[in-house]
Design an enzyme around this catalytic site. Structure first.
Site, PDB file in Angstrom:
ATOM      1  N   ARG A  41       0.841  -1.197   0.000  1.00  0.00           N
ATOM      2  CA  ARG A  41       0.000   0.000   0.000  1.00  0.00           C
ATOM      3  C   ARG A  41       0.872   1.242   0.000  1.00  0.00           C
ATOM      4  O   ARG A  41       1.930   1.261   0.655  1.00  0.00           O
ATOM      5  CB  ARG A  41      -0.846   0.072   1.271  1.00  0.00           C
ATOM      6  CG  ARG A  41      -2.205  -0.548   1.195  1.00  0.00           C
ATOM      7  CD  ARG A  41      -3.143   0.151   0.219  1.00  0.00           C
ATOM      8  NE  ARG A  41      -4.424  -0.527   0.174  1.00  0.00           N
ATOM      9  CZ  ARG A  41      -4.685  -1.618  -0.552  1.00  0.00           C
ATOM     10  NH1 ARG A  41      -3.783  -2.145  -1.327  1.00  0.00           N
ATOM     11  NH2 ARG A  41      -5.894  -2.184  -0.509  1.00  0.00           N
ATOM     12  N   GLU A  91      -1.682   8.057  -4.674  1.00  0.00           N
ATOM     13  CA  GLU A  91      -1.878   7.599  -6.052  1.00  0.00           C
ATOM     14  C   GLU A  91      -3.268   7.995  -6.560  1.00  0.00           C
ATOM     15  O   GLU A  91      -4.193   8.078  -5.753  1.00  0.00           O
ATOM     16  CB  GLU A  91      -1.682   6.072  -6.140  1.00  0.00           C
ATOM     17  CG  GLU A  91      -2.657   5.262  -5.333  1.00  0.00           C
ATOM     18  CD  GLU A  91      -2.248   3.789  -5.198  1.00  0.00           C
ATOM     19  OE1 GLU A  91      -1.067   3.495  -4.959  1.00  0.00           O
ATOM     20  OE2 GLU A  91      -3.154   2.954  -5.328  1.00  0.00           O
ATOM     21  N   HIS A 107      -0.650   0.167  -9.547  1.00  0.00           N
ATOM     22  CA  HIS A 107      -1.497  -0.586  -8.612  1.00  0.00           C
ATOM     23  C   HIS A 107      -2.203  -1.756  -9.318  1.00  0.00           C
ATOM     24  O   HIS A 107      -3.435  -1.800  -9.394  1.00  0.00           O
ATOM     25  CB  HIS A 107      -2.524   0.352  -7.931  1.00  0.00           C
ATOM     26  CG  HIS A 107      -3.050  -0.212  -6.639  1.00  0.00           C
ATOM     27  ND1 HIS A 107      -3.368   0.564  -5.550  1.00  0.00           N
ATOM     28  CD2 HIS A 107      -3.320  -1.486  -6.250  1.00  0.00           C
ATOM     29  CE1 HIS A 107      -3.808  -0.195  -4.566  1.00  0.00           C
ATOM     30  NE2 HIS A 107      -3.785  -1.451  -4.968  1.00  0.00           N
TER      31      HIS A 107
HETATM   32  C1  GLV Z   1      -5.624  -4.244  -3.690  1.00  0.00           C
HETATM   33  O1  GLV Z   1      -4.929  -3.315  -3.500  1.00  0.00           O
HETATM   34  C2  GLV Z   1      -6.124  -5.114  -2.663  1.00  0.00           C
HETATM   35  O2  GLV Z   1      -6.050  -4.749  -1.473  1.00  0.00           O
HETATM   36  O3  GLV Z   1      -6.630  -6.180  -2.988  1.00  0.00           O
END
Ligand code: GLV
Length: 319
Positions: free
Chosen positions: A238, A267, A285
């Site tokens: 994250r 982001e 991401h």
């Molecule tokens: C994506 O970022 C997730 O947490 O699955």
């Protein structure tokens, strides 16, 4: 028929299946809704299928009297104020387990791309700068095989990352609140060490912890200073777990060799200097973004939401 909201575009078969049970409002256009629009669209809605981009905080929740469930299409749920949901009797669900291998694959893609300077080399070839066929010192990178991999956060995804290291004959160190069982440590050939020791010994440092106030800037200037000069940092967990500004300074000064990043603070905006750095590989991401896994995640999220709205216990409750 109860009304449900799918906040972003998902696969048509998922919308079709939910439409047999609910009145579905689907953001087929896939334009992220700003908070006021999300609140407006949540009016009269019993269930929301959401992504990590949709922030469900107290002011939004206060406007959705009918909401019974927020079903995140993600394993992480730091976009949701879970205690506030609990107080309001709103169930929160996520999609753990189904994306471990896919996210581990992407983490390894970043690790390998950063180690062998794939993005830099690809850009060089495309630009037409490759004029002499072979050079003994062209694009020298780091060896992955027989190196030391340090994993901070040894949950399901961390373990999937560790499993892949055996093919590269790596030494695996990990740091985690709780220790794995002896048999898991043996199976993964992984040794638990203090975080500082992991930082000092690893050639590759991978962070795989959920974001929370406790993990905010877990890797900052002080931690990066403990890493080896040849080390590569990978964050596919994250944004905010790594202090991006401190990382940019370290990469500029070549205090570490490189980084692979799939997630960023704030982001989709990047730190203004990040994109100009040659020694970093950037992806938007996409940790769990294989078609097969995203379909499974959507189906899991739909199943969780349906269960709550039909009075059954969901498979993946968060609260
Ligand atoms: C994506 O970022 C997730 O947490 O699955």
């Amino acid at each position: 028929m109860r009304k449900i909201l799918i906040t972003r575009a998902v696969f048509p078969e998922v919308v079709a299946a939910l439409s047999r049970r609910f009145e579905v409002v689907h953001n087929a256009e896939d334009r992220p809704w700003p908070p006021e629009e999300l609140a407006r669209r949540l009016e009269g809605v019993s269930g929301a299928m959401a992504t990590v981009m949709d922030k469900f905080d107290e002011p939004i929740l206060a406007q959705c009297a009918q909401l019974k469930v927020i079903s995140n299409i993600a394993v992480g749920y730091n976009n949701i104020d879970v205690p506030a949901c609990t107080r309001r009797g709103i169930r929160v669900t996520n999609t753990p387990g189904v994306l471990d291998d896919t996210t581990a694959d992407l983490t390894w893609s970043l690790l390998m791309a950063a180690a062998r300077r794939i993005a830099e080399a690809d850009a060089y070839v495309r630009r037409g700068d490759w004029k002499i066929a072979f050079g003994v010192q062209y694009f020298l990178g780091q060896d992955i095989h027989h190196a030391t991999l340090g994993i901070i956060g040894m949950g399901r995804i961390g373990q999937a990352i560790a499993r892949r290291a055996s093919g590269f004959d790596m030494r695996v160190l990990y740091n985690n609140r709780s220790r794995l069982s002896e048999s898991d440590e043996k199976r993964l050939n992984a040794t638990r060490v203090e975080r500082d020791e992991l930082l000092a010994q690893s050639d590759f440092v991978v962070v795989m912890v959920p974001y929370s106030p406790a993990t905010h800037h877990m890797i900052g200037a002080a931690e990066i200073a403990k890493m080896k000069p040849n080390a590569i940092l990978v964050n596919s967990a994250r944004g905010g777990v790594v202090d991006d500004a401190a990382l940019v300074e370290a990469l500029k000064a070549r205090r570490i060799a490189g980084a692979g990043l799939d997630v960023f603070e704030g982001e989709p905006k990047l730190h203004p200097e990040l994109a100009a750095l040659p020694n970093v590989v950037l992806t938007p991401h996409i940790g769990s973004a294989s078609r097969a896994t995203r379909v499974v995640m959507c189906n899991a999220a739909a199943g969780n939401m349906t269960a709550v709205l039909e009075g059954r216990e969901p498979a993946n409750p968060v609260n």
